[in-house]
Design a protein around this motif. Structure first.
Motif, PDB file in Angstrom:
ATOM      1  N   GLU A 129      59.554  -0.274 -53.350  1.00 38.74           N
ATOM      2  CA  GLU A 129      60.189  -0.421 -51.818  1.00 38.74           C
ATOM      3  C   GLU A 129      61.547   0.104 -51.956  1.00 38.74           C
ATOM      4  N   SER A 130      62.400  -0.048 -53.144  1.00 36.87           N
ATOM      5  CA  SER A 130      63.568   0.788 -53.216  1.00 36.87           C
ATOM      6  C   SER A 130      63.556   2.258 -53.174  1.00 36.87           C
ATOM      7  N   SER A 131      62.369   2.867 -53.663  1.00 34.07           N
ATOM      8  CA  SER A 131      62.442   4.305 -53.490  1.00 34.07           C
ATOM      9  C   SER A 131      62.139   4.819 -52.284  1.00 34.07           C
ATOM     10  N   LEU A 132      61.653   3.924 -51.182  1.00 35.22           N
ATOM     11  CA  LEU A 132      61.496   4.410 -50.008  1.00 35.22           C
ATOM     12  C   LEU A 132      62.743   4.389 -49.152  1.00 35.22           C
ATOM     13  N   HIS A 133      63.971   3.960 -49.787  1.00 36.13           N
ATOM     14  CA  HIS A 133      65.253   4.139 -48.703  1.00 36.13           C
ATOM     15  C   HIS A 133      65.978   5.353 -49.118  1.00 36.13           C
ATOM     16  N   ILE A 134      65.985   6.236 -48.389  1.00 32.62           N
ATOM     17  CA  ILE A 134      66.752   7.214 -48.548  1.00 32.62           C
ATOM     18  C   ILE A 134      68.099   7.161 -47.643  1.00 32.62           C
ATOM     19  N   LYS A 135      69.233   7.661 -48.103  1.00 35.31           N
ATOM     20  CA  LYS A 135      70.475   7.631 -47.278  1.00 35.31           C
ATOM     21  C   LYS A 135      70.141   8.715 -46.479  1.00 35.31           C
ATOM     22  N   ALA A 136      71.060   8.780 -45.368  1.00 34.22           N
ATOM     23  CA  ALA A 136      71.081   9.943 -44.360  1.00 34.22           C
ATOM     24  C   ALA A 136      72.113  10.873 -45.387  1.00 34.22           C
ATOM     25  N   GLY A 137      71.956  12.124 -45.263  1.00 29.62           N
ATOM     26  CA  GLY A 137      72.640  13.059 -45.504  1.00 29.62           C
ATOM     27  C   GLY A 137      72.323  13.713 -47.097  1.00 29.62           C
ATOM     28  N   GLN A 138      71.392  12.982 -47.734  1.00 30.17           N
ATOM     29  CA  GLN A 138      70.851  13.296 -49.105  1.00 30.17           C
ATOM     30  C   GLN A 138      69.773  14.219 -48.836  1.00 30.17           C
ATOM     31  N   SER A 139      69.583  14.997 -49.981  1.00 25.19           N
ATOM     32  CA  SER A 139      68.559  16.065 -49.911  1.00 25.19           C
ATOM     33  C   SER A 139      67.215  15.470 -50.187  1.00 25.19           C
ATOM     34  N   LEU A 140      66.164  15.895 -49.363  1.00 24.91           N
ATOM     35  CA  LEU A 140      64.959  15.247 -49.126  1.00 24.91           C
ATOM     36  C   LEU A 140      64.173  16.078 -49.934  1.00 24.91           C
ATOM     37  N   SER A 141      63.169  15.477 -50.607  1.00 24.45           N
ATOM     38  CA  SER A 141      62.245  16.001 -51.630  1.00 24.45           C
ATOM     39  C   SER A 141      61.219  16.837 -50.666  1.00 24.45           C
ATOM     40  N   LYS A 142      60.696  17.938 -51.501  1.00 28.61           N
ATOM     41  CA  LYS A 142      59.657  18.728 -50.823  1.00 28.61           C
ATOM     42  C   LYS A 142      58.650  18.166 -50.349  1.00 28.61           C
ATOM     43  N   GLY A 143      58.183  17.152 -51.305  1.00 31.79           N
ATOM     44  CA  GLY A 143      56.903  16.450 -50.956  1.00 31.79           C
ATOM     45  C   GLY A 143      57.294  15.416 -49.588  1.00 31.79           C
ATOM     46  N   LEU A 144      58.110  15.044 -49.692  1.00 30.96           N
ATOM     47  CA  LEU A 144      58.598  14.149 -48.405  1.00 30.96           C
ATOM     48  C   LEU A 144      58.475  15.181 -47.001  1.00 30.96           C
ATOM     49  N   ILE A 145      59.415  16.117 -47.024  1.00 31.73           N
ATOM     50  CA  ILE A 145      59.373  16.997 -45.910  1.00 31.73           C
ATOM     51  C   ILE A 145      57.863  17.597 -45.480  1.00 31.73           C
ATOM     52  N   LEU A 146      57.016  17.913 -46.568  1.00 39.67           N
ATOM     53  CA  LEU A 146      55.737  18.296 -46.410  1.00 39.67           C
ATOM     54  C   LEU A 146      55.103  17.141 -45.699  1.00 39.67           C
ATOM     55  N   LEU A 147      55.106  15.940 -46.228  1.00 36.17           N
ATOM     56  CA  LEU A 147      54.339  14.810 -45.611  1.00 36.17           C
ATOM     57  C   LEU A 147      54.868  14.538 -44.251  1.00 36.17           C
ATOM     58  N   MET A 148      56.226  14.823 -43.779  1.00 33.53           N
ATOM     59  CA  MET A 148      56.611  14.536 -42.470  1.00 33.53           C
ATOM     60  C   MET A 148      55.986  15.690 -41.517  1.00 33.53           C
ATOM     61  N   ALA A 149      56.041  16.965 -42.255  1.00 35.42           N
ATOM     62  CA  ALA A 149      55.415  18.216 -41.470  1.00 35.42           C
ATOM     63  C   ALA A 149      54.058  18.095 -41.075  1.00 35.42           C
ATOM     64  N   ILE A 150      53.249  17.583 -42.040  1.00 38.95           N
ATOM     65  CA  ILE A 150      51.786  17.314 -42.008  1.00 38.95           C
ATOM     66  C   ILE A 150      51.528  16.168 -40.847  1.00 38.95           C
ATOM     67  N   ALA A 151      52.129  15.093 -40.775  1.00 39.02           N
ATOM     68  CA  ALA A 151      52.131  14.062 -39.909  1.00 39.02           C
ATOM     69  C   ALA A 151      52.449  14.602 -38.476  1.00 39.02           C
ATOM     70  N   CYS A 152      53.369  15.312 -38.553  1.00 35.82           N
ATOM     71  CA  CYS A 152      53.712  15.816 -37.136  1.00 35.82           C
ATOM     72  C   CYS A 152      52.614  16.630 -36.739  1.00 35.82           C
ATOM     73  N   GLY A 153      52.061  17.494 -37.444  1.00 38.30           N
ATOM     74  CA  GLY A 153      50.969  18.456 -37.160  1.00 38.30           C
ATOM     75  C   GLY A 153      49.750  17.591 -36.618  1.00 38.30           C
ATOM     76  N   MET A 154      49.329  16.816 -37.415  1.00 37.85           N
ATOM     77  CA  MET A 154      48.175  15.788 -37.173  1.00 37.85           C
ATOM     78  C   MET A 154      48.087  15.067 -35.846  1.00 37.85           C
ATOM     79  N   THR A 155      49.442  14.756 -35.625  1.00 38.62           N
ATOM     80  CA  THR A 155      49.561  13.674 -34.515  1.00 38.62           C
ATOM     81  C   THR A 155      49.613  14.447 -33.101  1.00 38.62           C
ATOM     82  N   VAL A 156      50.478  15.633 -33.195  1.00 38.52           N
ATOM     83  CA  VAL A 156      50.689  16.389 -31.863  1.00 38.52           C
ATOM     84  C   VAL A 156      49.406  16.858 -31.607  1.00 38.52           C
ATOM     85  N   ALA A 157      48.447  17.218 -32.440  1.00 37.69           N
ATOM     86  CA  ALA A 157      47.134  17.800 -32.178  1.00 37.69           C
ATOM     87  C   ALA A 157      46.336  17.003 -30.995  1.00 37.69           C
ATOM     88  N   ASN A 158      46.599  15.747 -31.218  1.00 39.93           N
ATOM     89  CA  ASN A 158      46.043  14.928 -30.118  1.00 39.93           C
ATOM     90  C   ASN A 158      46.279  15.422 -28.664  1.00 39.93           C
TER      91      ASN A 158
END
Length: 404
Positions: free
Chosen positions: A8-37
């Motif tokens: 749970e604590s690892s899932l809290h990221i403060k605004a302005g911190q660098s995002l991991s590549k894995g999280l950015i990729l997950l967000m990109a994939i989620a956007c692509g999968m959902t907008v496809a509808n």
């Protein structure tokens, strides 16, 4: 600390911190999968129309209603990201869109599928909550790059949706495509629930205050008005083309089926892949001039459709230019508006995207109508005129700036 607490604590990221590549990729994939509808139906419109024994012009309403629903959903739900925890909102919306997709897959009449398509649009607003979330979490120095990367997933999802639905619909029938999409949304809901960080609002405000403040933002920020109107015109032209493409290539001189119509989405990926580049340019250069250049590229695409649309190479070049121009303009415009009021990114995005998809639905309707009267030249004229309006808006604002 328990394992659950650690997660749970690892899932809290403060605004302005660098995002991991894995999280950015997950967000990109989620956007692509959902907008496809929103776009699965476009290569399948002719097949759906034959199932319900209706004309091309009548079945074109499916695409229009999906985009109208999306605009309604943006207005109702996206502002909630400024006052509620976003991960829970995303989870609930994914469940709702899955049920709506089942409604399309089981539709037995034009009215049924029209209502279900409208509901798919209303509930498929996940990408427009994800992009402000990425902007909130990213460091200011890399905000454009992060937005560009997440948006590239969204844009590739828009384009590949047509390819996937054309292939699946051609092989297994159009109903199967929407059933598969419903299952995918349930799986994505579970994944985001596990791995997406919690994100709390940057302001405390009631829903009534939230909705009233949208009008205040429109009045206050001239850049928001300009960016929204330009995006609306560009996306209207984009929708006019993609809604009618399947009707055009089914006839002479191409005589292609829905599978080939979907494959044109792969061509557009070349333009969508430039989205991260547009994001980086937005971090380094004046975004208003990047927007102007994107408008000119989009206008050039309709010149190709009009003059060379009866040649495959002309269509291919036009699709690449269309997606490059529309998506490049989208990235640059969003970078502009997200810097206006950081605490109101959800509402800023609501104004921007509601405008975009309302005129996307207008573009779909005008494209279908122009096709019914004047065929491909009419579609090219509708798209080109909408882009010219975007250029006039851009030029007028630059003139106003020079006048002080």
């Amino acid at each position: 600390m328990s394992s659950n607490s650690a997660v749970e604590s690892s899932l809290h990221i403060k605004a302005g911190q660098s995002l991991s590549k894995g999280l950015i990729l997950l967000m990109a994939i989620a956007c692509g999968m959902t907008v496809a509808n929103l776009y699965y139906n476009q290569p399948l419109l002719a097949d759906i129309g034959r199932s319900f024994h209706v004309s091309d012009n009548q079945i074109g309403i499916i695409s229009m209603l999906t985009q109208i629903g999306y605009a309604v959903g943006l207005f109702l739900f996206v502002p909630l990201g400024d006052m509620r925890e976003r991960r829970q909102l995303l989870f609930l919306l994914l469940i709702a869109v899955s049920l709506s997709l089942v409604g399309i897959a089981t539709a037995q009449s034009l009215i049924w599928i029209s209502i279900a398509s409208l509901l798919v649009g209303v509930t498929t607003v996940i990408p427009q909550m994800m992009v402000p979330l990425a902007a909130q979490l990213a460091a200011p120095s890399e905000r454009g790059k992060v937005i560009g990367t997440v948006m590239s997933g969204l844009l590739i999802g828009i384009l590949l949706a047509r390819t996937v639905s054309g292939i699946v619909g051609g092989a297994l029938g159009w109903r199967t495509m929407f059933g598969i999409a419903a299952v995918m949304m349930l799986l994505l809901a579970a994944i985001l629930r596990l791995y997406l960080p919690k994100s709390y609002p940057e302001s405390k405000i009631t829903y009534r205050q939230l909705m009233l403040s949208i009008g205040q933002l429109i009045i206050k920020h001239r850049t928001l008005r300009e960016a929204s109107l330009i995006a609306a015109m560009l996306f209207g032209s984009f929708s006019a083309f993609w809604t009618t493409l399947v009707f055009y290539i089914e006839g002479a001189p191409y005589n292609y089926g829905s599978e080939i119509a979907g494959l044109f989405g792969l061509v557009g990926v070349a333009g969508a892949l430039a989205a991260p580049l547009a994001g980086r340019l937005s971090d380094r250069y004046n975004t208003k001039y990047i927007v102007g250049f994107a408008i000119l590229i989009t206008l050039l695409s309709f010149v190709f459709f009009w003059q060379f649309g009866d040649h495959l190479w002309g269509l291919v070049i036009g699709v690449i230019l269309l997606d490059l121009g529309v998506q490049g303009g989208q990235i640059a415009n969003q970078s502009r508006i997200y810097s206006l009021a950081p605490e109101a990114r959800g509402r800023l995005n609501t104004v921007y995207m509601v405008s975009t998809f309302l005129f996307g639905s207008v573009g779909s309707a005008l494209g279908s109508y122009a096709w019914s009267l004047w065929r491909w030249n009419g579609v090219s004229a509708v798209g080109g005129c909408m882009v010219l309006i975007a250029f006039a808006v851009w030029g007028w604002h630059r003139m106003k700036e020079r006048q002080g």
